[in-house]
Design a protein around this motif. Structure first.
Motif, PDB file in Angstrom:
ATOM      1  N   GLN A 253      14.329  44.603  25.554  1.00 44.42           N
ATOM      2  CA  GLN A 253      13.378  44.561  26.670  1.00 44.42           C
ATOM      3  C   GLN A 253      13.328  43.140  27.211  1.00 44.42           C
ATOM      4  N   SER A 254      13.106  43.021  28.508  1.00 51.35           N
ATOM      5  CA  SER A 254      13.056  41.706  29.139  1.00 51.35           C
ATOM      6  C   SER A 254      11.803  41.570  29.983  1.00 51.35           C
ATOM      7  N   HIS A 256      11.055  40.175  33.436  1.00 52.07           N
ATOM      8  CA  HIS A 256      11.647  39.752  34.707  1.00 52.07           C
ATOM      9  C   HIS A 256      10.490  39.344  35.613  1.00 52.07           C
ATOM     10  N   GLY A 261      10.653  45.447  31.286  1.00 54.83           N
ATOM     11  CA  GLY A 261      11.599  46.507  31.593  1.00 54.83           C
ATOM     12  C   GLY A 261      12.910  46.309  30.868  1.00 54.83           C
ATOM     13  N   CYS A 262      13.870  47.199  31.159  1.00 52.78           N
ATOM     14  CA  CYS A 262      15.182  47.120  30.528  1.00 52.78           C
ATOM     15  C   CYS A 262      16.239  47.693  31.462  1.00 52.78           C
ATOM     16  N   LEU A 263      17.488  47.421  31.150  1.00 54.55           N
ATOM     17  CA  LEU A 263      18.618  48.009  31.859  1.00 54.55           C
ATOM     18  C   LEU A 263      19.194  49.146  31.015  1.00 54.55           C
ATOM     19  N   GLU A 267      23.152  50.170  34.111  1.00 56.09           N
ATOM     20  CA  GLU A 267      22.626  48.888  34.582  1.00 56.09           C
ATOM     21  C   GLU A 267      21.532  49.074  35.633  1.00 56.09           C
ATOM     22  N   TRP A 269      17.520  49.178  36.349  1.00 54.99           N
ATOM     23  CA  TRP A 269      16.305  48.618  35.768  1.00 54.99           C
ATOM     24  C   TRP A 269      15.238  49.687  35.631  1.00 54.99           C
ATOM     25  N   SER A 270      14.699  49.838  34.421  1.00 53.30           N
ATOM     26  CA  SER A 270      13.607  50.775  34.165  1.00 53.30           C
ATOM     27  C   SER A 270      12.363  49.978  33.805  1.00 53.30           C
ATOM     28  N   LYS A 271      11.330  50.095  34.610  1.00 51.10           N
ATOM     29  CA  LYS A 271      10.097  49.336  34.416  1.00 51.10           C
ATOM     30  C   LYS A 271       9.314  49.880  33.224  1.00 51.10           C
TER      31      LYS A 271
END
Length: 313
Positions: A253-254, A256, A261-263, A267, A269-271
């Motif tokens: 998870q990141s 941003h 979210g994550c990729l 690729e 992006w899922s919030k």
């Protein structure tokens, strides 16, 4: 099957006293103790083009790695590549065996000794090429040969280390945790820190959170860092060993610009989601069992600074 795991394991907290300092801590330690070990890989990528890796520092690990590379005293030492040496010894032994079988009288001659040492040296280099070949041909398959994530390991604790641990707790306001193994990567525009933890080493044993490192932004770049934002990416691996194999739950998870979210595999992006993988490893061999996206889950928590109110009067 969606794995079960504690949420908000990694906290990123901006200091209330220093505008250009961020503390990174690991939480839910009491729940994480059921695993044999955990790994945390963290990357920071500022979006401002005026900020490069020279303006960002990961303390104390950046200094530890620089000390090791400069042959200075450090809390960490370079990990020796044991199998590479083993392959060199194996090839040297084969050459010695050939001399023993076909030229036994020349076994201890200068020619034989030179040949054995040459075979040892060539064997070490050859194994590095073999490993690189295995990594490249398997990197898109479910069964992969992977490279070592870590280059440095923690030296054994000394009496003075305990005093240092006490001082760090006073400095950061909580227990501190040094990973058993690390690797620090400094690219042109980003910093990456890879850590492998044994949670049984944390003192005191009942601690539920611990400080792991701090991020320092060069003073004059702080305004750009806040204005243009950054990517704070986290990978957590929860590991359990069984009969020589290691079962891993890998979570990604990141933040941003503070949005979680994550990729996914495409690729996209899922919030407010986490990407996960179930993995089985044996040494450097890695088998990917399952992967997917988990919605409405949190792995990383950003903590705003808490400013103290001044008393009136």
């Amino acid at each position: 099957m969606i794995p079960e795991f504690p949420e908000n394991i990694i906290h990123l907290e901006k200091s209330s006293r220093h505008a250009n300092l961020y503390d990174v801590s690991i939480y839910e330690i009491d729940k994480l103790r059921e695993y044999d070990s955990i790994e945390a890989h963290i990357v920071l990528y500022p979006y401002s083009r005026r900020i490069t890796s020279e303006h960002v520092s990961f303390y104390p690990f950046e200094e530890y790695v620089k000390d090791v590379q400069s042959n200075h005293v450090s809390a960490y030492a370079k990990i020796q590549l044991k199998f590479q040496k083993f392959f060199g010894v194996l090839l040297g032994s084969v050459i010695a065996g050939i001399f023993y079988k076909y030229k036994p009288d020349d076994l201890f001659s200068v020619e034989s000794v030179v040949a054995v040492f040459a075979a040892y040296a060539i064997g070490k280099e050859l194994w590095a090429d073999i490993e690189r070949f295995l990594i490249n041909i398997s990197k898109r398959s479910k069964l992969r040969y992977t490279e070592d994530y870590y280059k440095y390991e923690l030296e054994k604790f000394t009496t003075m280390t305990h005093y240092s641990t006490l001082a760090k707790k006073q400095r950061y306001g909580k227990a501190t945790l040094l990973p058993e193994k690390i690797n620090f990567l400094e690219l042109s525009n980003s910093q990456t820190l890879r850590m492998h933890f044994n949670l049984s080493e944390i003192k005191p044993p009942e601690a539920k959170s611990a400080h792991i490192f701090s991020i320092h932004i060069e003073g004059e770049k702080q305004s750009d860092f806040e204005k243009y934002g950054h990517l704070f990416g986290v990978k957590i691996s929860l590991n359990k060993k069984s009969f020589g194999f290691t079962k891993k739950i890998e979570l990604f998870q990141s933040l941003h610009n503070h949005e979680k979210g994550c990729l996914d595999d495409e690729e996209v992006w899922s919030k407010n989601a986490i990407y996960f993988r179930r993995v089985l490893t044996l040494g450097k061999i890695k088998y990917f069992i399952e992967r997917g996206v988990i919605a409405s889950k949190s792995l990383v928590q950003y903590i705003e600074p808490r400013f103290r109110r001044r008393r009136k009067g």
